[in-house]
Design a protein around this motif. Structure first.
Motif, PDB file in Angstrom:
ATOM      1  N   TYR A   1       0.832  -1.201   0.000  1.00 21.80           N
ATOM      2  CA  TYR A   1       0.000   0.000   0.000  1.00 21.80           C
ATOM      3  C   TYR A   1       0.869   1.255   0.000  1.00 21.80           C
ATOM      4  CZ  TYR A   1      -4.270  -2.684   1.016  1.00 21.80           C
ATOM      5  OH  TYR A   1      -5.348  -3.540   0.950  1.00 21.80           O
TER       6      TYR A   1
ATOM      7  N   ALA B   1     -12.403   5.131   2.888  1.00 21.76           N
ATOM      8  CA  ALA B   1     -12.091   3.938   3.669  1.00 21.76           C
ATOM      9  C   ALA B   1     -13.325   3.453   4.415  1.00 21.76           C
ATOM     10  CB  ALA B   1     -10.971   4.231   4.659  1.00 21.76           C
TER      11      ALA B   1
ATOM     12  N   HIS C   1      -4.162  -0.582   5.837  1.00 28.29           N
ATOM     13  CA  HIS C   1      -4.685  -0.620   4.476  1.00 28.29           C
ATOM     14  C   HIS C   1      -5.094   0.761   3.974  1.00 28.29           C
ATOM     15  CE1 HIS C   1      -5.786  -5.132   5.187  1.00 28.29           C
ATOM     16  NE2 HIS C   1      -4.490  -4.941   4.988  1.00 28.29           N
ATOM     17  N   ASN C   2      -4.802   1.778   4.761  1.00 29.28           N
ATOM     18  CA  ASN C   2      -5.059   3.171   4.391  1.00 29.28           C
ATOM     19  C   ASN C   2      -3.704   3.869   4.326  1.00 29.28           C
ATOM     20  OD1 ASN C   2      -5.619   5.895   4.271  1.00 29.28           O
ATOM     21  ND2 ASN C   2      -6.920   5.943   6.088  1.00 29.28           N
TER      22      ASN C   2
ATOM     23  N   THR D   1     -10.662   1.873  -0.051  1.00 34.64           N
ATOM     24  CA  THR D   1     -10.231   0.773   0.812  1.00 34.64           C
ATOM     25  C   THR D   1     -11.437   0.071   1.409  1.00 34.64           C
ATOM     26  OG1 THR D   1      -8.212   1.982   1.417  1.00 34.64           O
ATOM     27  CG2 THR D   1      -8.856   0.149   2.837  1.00 34.64           C
TER      28      THR D   1
END
Length: 296
Positions: A81, A124, A150-151, A191
């Protein structure tokens, strides 16, 4: 006879209307597309995704291209990421437990988008902003459905230290609001939560979610105008095989190739290279320099 005073008044009024227009509605035209969306799913091998009844049909159904030679950068999830928007893993690879809360002082895609007037947002799922739109740097939220790792934008202090940039990291529910108001940004990073992306569930769950999410977007002609959408996976599930991940490009701006297939060698750095080429942004001086832009 129309007075000059009247004419200048009309011009001034028109200028006021333009200057009052929301920044998000001012479009910077690109060479190949005006809007680009990235959707990242979690931990699945290429062959398994190809065997799925929905994913195997996406490219042909939407006149797009399956990217059959697309490689993730490393293992585990988080460095991939970081690479997508930073052009580098920034020195980390198999150290995810230690870098979930890391703060990188490097530049990211934001630092080349904003000077060119190109708007952006991170959407997200299950994310909640801090007070007054501040960045929420918590490791997890909503019973771990949202995970910071994941961000990628949250890991860059060039974002988290800037109040206006923090306001561009929003809950995913904001996407529909932006669509309804005609104010979607030109670069979108989406996301899904830990269930929808397949991480804590299954490939079939990710498939069902993607279908339910993607199909309405692509059928919305206003949203799907001068648009390119990349759907990719962060990494393979099996660490002992080549890190080839299933990826597809769809959207009204994507030109279909023979058999809806593109065998060009791409990787996660190609996201940056594609955006940079489309808007003539220069580069971050990282892996994006040698990466191949997508054929759009």
């Amino acid at each position: 006879m129309v007075s000059w005073k009247f004419v200048t008044g009309v011009i001034a009024a028109a200028a006021a209307v333009v200057s009052a227009a929301p920044l998000e509605k001012r479009i910077v035209s690109g060479k190949n597309f005006d809007h680009f969306m990235v959707i990242v799913l979690e931990n699945e091998d290429y062959a398994a995704v190809m065997a799925d009844s929905y994913f195997s049909t996406v490219a042909a159904k939407h006149n797009g291209n399956l990217l059959t030679n697309y490689q993730a950068i490393t293992h585990p999830s988080q460095p991939n990421y970081i690479a997508m928007i930073g052009g580098s893993t920034l020195g980390f690879s198999r150290l995810e437990l230690f870098i979930i809360k890391s703060n990188f002082f490097s530049k990211s895609i934001v630092d080349i988008l904003e000077p060119a007037g190109i708007t952006w947002k991170e959407y997200a799922e299950n994310y909640t902003q801090g007070s007054n739109g501040a960045c929420n740097t918590a490791t997890s939220l909503s019973n771990s459905l949202y995970m910071r790792k994941h961000n990628p934008f949250i890991s860059f202090t060039t974002v988290t230290s800037n109040a206006s940039r923090c306001k561009n990291i929003v809950p995913a529910t904001q996407l529909q609001t932006d669509i309804n108001s005609g104010s979607v940004p030109q670069f979108m990073f989406y996301t899904p939560n830990m269930n929808d992306d397949g991480h804590d569930t299954s490939l079939s769950t990710a498939s069902k979610w993607t279908k339910g999410f993607l199909e309405p977007l692509l059928s919305n002609t206003a949203f799907n105008k001068n648009l390119a959408v990349l759907i990719t996976w962060d990494e393979t599930k099996d660490y002992d095989i080549p890190n080839q991940v299933w990826s597809v490009l769809v959207g009204s701006s994507v030109k279909a190739l023979a058999n809806n297939t593109d065998n060009t060698a791409y990787n996660h750095y190609s996201i940056l290279a594609t955006v940079e080429e489309n808007w003539s942004l220069g580069n971050l001086g990282q892996g994006d320099v040698s990466a191949t832009p997508f054929n759009i």
